[in-house]
Design an enzyme around this catalytic site. Structure first.
Site: not given
Ligand SMILES: *Cc1c(COP(=O)(O)O)cnc(C)c1O
Length: 430
Positions: A239, A144, A267
């Site tokens: 990511d 994701y 995060k």
């Molecule tokens: C949470 C997450 C996102 C998206 O971040 P948001 O702040 O929810 O837009 C993208 N990539 C990874 C790996 C994530 O865990």
């Protein structure tokens, strides 16, 4: 446990908010029952609208690596509040946060802040496309990267939980440029790149997959990504929105020793405030406006409050021994869970990297790909989730989410969690 207030808040929320929630997994659809509403957090604990207390393994979906209401973070926020909430212009603190990120993650030479992880990945891909002058990209099944249109193909997390890997409203033309390959399958990557590698702008990957529960990279997988990218002039984007400052102070790239061209963060770097970041090699990052032709912007980007929390978080996590302690606690918890499941005769296995963990109701000894994750026993997870909730332990309400531990989770919290798990496993065995 009484949940009357949560229930009536959920009824009220459903009238004014679609599904009663501002992000889909919160709705408890995959575990059944009504979602809880919370009014407080203290250290390792969450307090719901009916004053029930739970040990929290969601941690606001990862950011709260110091626990709820950490005094250092709260003080940093209070100090900034007194100076103003936002200026829509540059501040010295942004330089401090950028410098700290660069110091901890050496593959990042320049970094730009955003307001969410979604914007970080979306912007990083735009930059990679601008830099390579190519349009097509590669992502992996079950990874994701936020909810940008072109990335909602076989995405994990909420998209997976709801059984809708693709979203309505995303034109097919937007995803035609996105190729999806199986995670941890080096051969599939090599044969794909042998055929059409020269057309690919970037590979975007979670170097530790945390949105199909938790799946670490198989030996050689990240090495393969690095080598096909080198060979074909493709930008490698890690990511690390979830894994960054969660598995080690240098992120998954430090744990596995692979250097990406670009990195996305989020995060933990916001300490619970809305934030994201993307950075990488200078020549790539200098493609961004006002220096280069790739447009990227944000009204609230570099918000002084988020930056103040971020600096405070990064100072805390770069203390010596931080990740050793966090990793030991997570490992202790996982070993305890496996032991209790085995005693109850429940097939169960775990994965863990630093402060992230994954639990699987699976016959496999180790879960290492998307197919094995989706083959897990969903009904057992549902029952386990509710039994743990009754035992005062709040887990993510989906079998496809990773778990998070914080420095506020001590021996006492782990003991209470394992006691609750023992009862939960026993009830599953009956
Ligand atoms: C949470 C997450 C996102 C998206 O971040 P948001 O702040 O929810 O837009 C993208 N990539 C990874 C790996 C994530 O865990």
């Amino acid at each position: 446990m009484n949940h009357a207030n949560s229930k009536s808040l959920f009824d009220a929320a459903q009238k004014v908010i679609p599904g009663g929630v501002n992000s889909p997994v919160r709705a408890f659809r995959s575990v059944g029952g009504n979602p809880l509403f919370f009014k407080g957090g203290e250290g390792a604990y969450l307090i719901d609208a009916d004053d029930n207390r739970y040990i929290d393994y969601v941690g606001a979906w990862g950011p709260l690596i110091l626990g709820h209401g950490n005094p250092l973070v709260v003080d940093a926020l209070r100090n900034q509040l007194e100076q103003g909430i936002g200026y829509g212009a540059s501040t010295e603190a942004e330089i401090r946060l950028a410098s700290k990120i660069i110091e901890l993650v050496p593959s990042i030479e320049k970094v730009r802040l955003t307001t969410s992880g979604t914007e970080a990945t979306m912007s990083a891909i735009r930059v990679a496309r601008g830099y390579t002058r190519r349009d097509e990209i590669v992502k992996f099944e079950g990874c994701y990267h936020g909810h940008a249109d072109g990335l909602l193909v076989k995405a994990g997390s909420g998209a997976l939980t709801l059984g809708e890997p693709d979203s309505l409203g995303v034109p097919k033309a937007y995803t035609d440029l996105t190729h999806v390959l199986p995670y941890n399958d080096s051969e599939a990557v090599e044969s794909f790149f042998a055929k059409q590698g020269d057309k690919i702008a970037c590979i975007i990957v979670e170097p530790v997959a945390g949105n199909m529960n938790l799946v670490p990279p198989a030996p050689g997988f990240l090495e393969t990504l690095r080598s096909v990218c080198d060979k074909h002039g493709t930008v490698l984007i890690f990511d690390e929105v979830m894994s960054g400052f969660r598995v080690a102070s240098g992120g998954a790239q430090a744990v596995y020793g692979i250097t990406p061209d670009m990195t996305c963060l989020g995060k933990v770097i916001g300490g619970g405030l809305p934030v994201g970041a993307f950075g990488g090699r200078k020549e790539i990052m200098d493609m961004i406006a006002p220096l280069g032709g790739v447009y990227q912007a944000g009204t609230l980007s570099g918000s002084p409050l988020a930056v103040a929390a971020g600096i405070c978080m990064l100072e805390a996590v770069s203390q010596p021994g931080f990740y050793e302690t966090l990793g030991q606690r997570a490992a202790q918890l996982m070993a305890g869970l496996r032991e209790r499941a085995a005693t109850a005769g429940i097939p169960f296995t775990t994965n863990q990297v630093g402060g992230m963990f994954g639990c699987f109701f699976s016959e496999e000894e180790q879960v290492s790909n998307f197919a094995q994750v989706t083959a897990c026993n969903a009904e057992r997870f549902q029952n386990y989730f509710h039994a743990m909730l009754d035992g005062g332990v709040y887990l993510a309400p989906s079998a496809f989410e990773a778990g998070f531990i914080s420095m506020a989770h001590g021996d006492e919290e782990i003991r209470i969690t394992l006691d609750a798990a023992e009862q939960a496993f026993n009830s599953l065995a009956q």
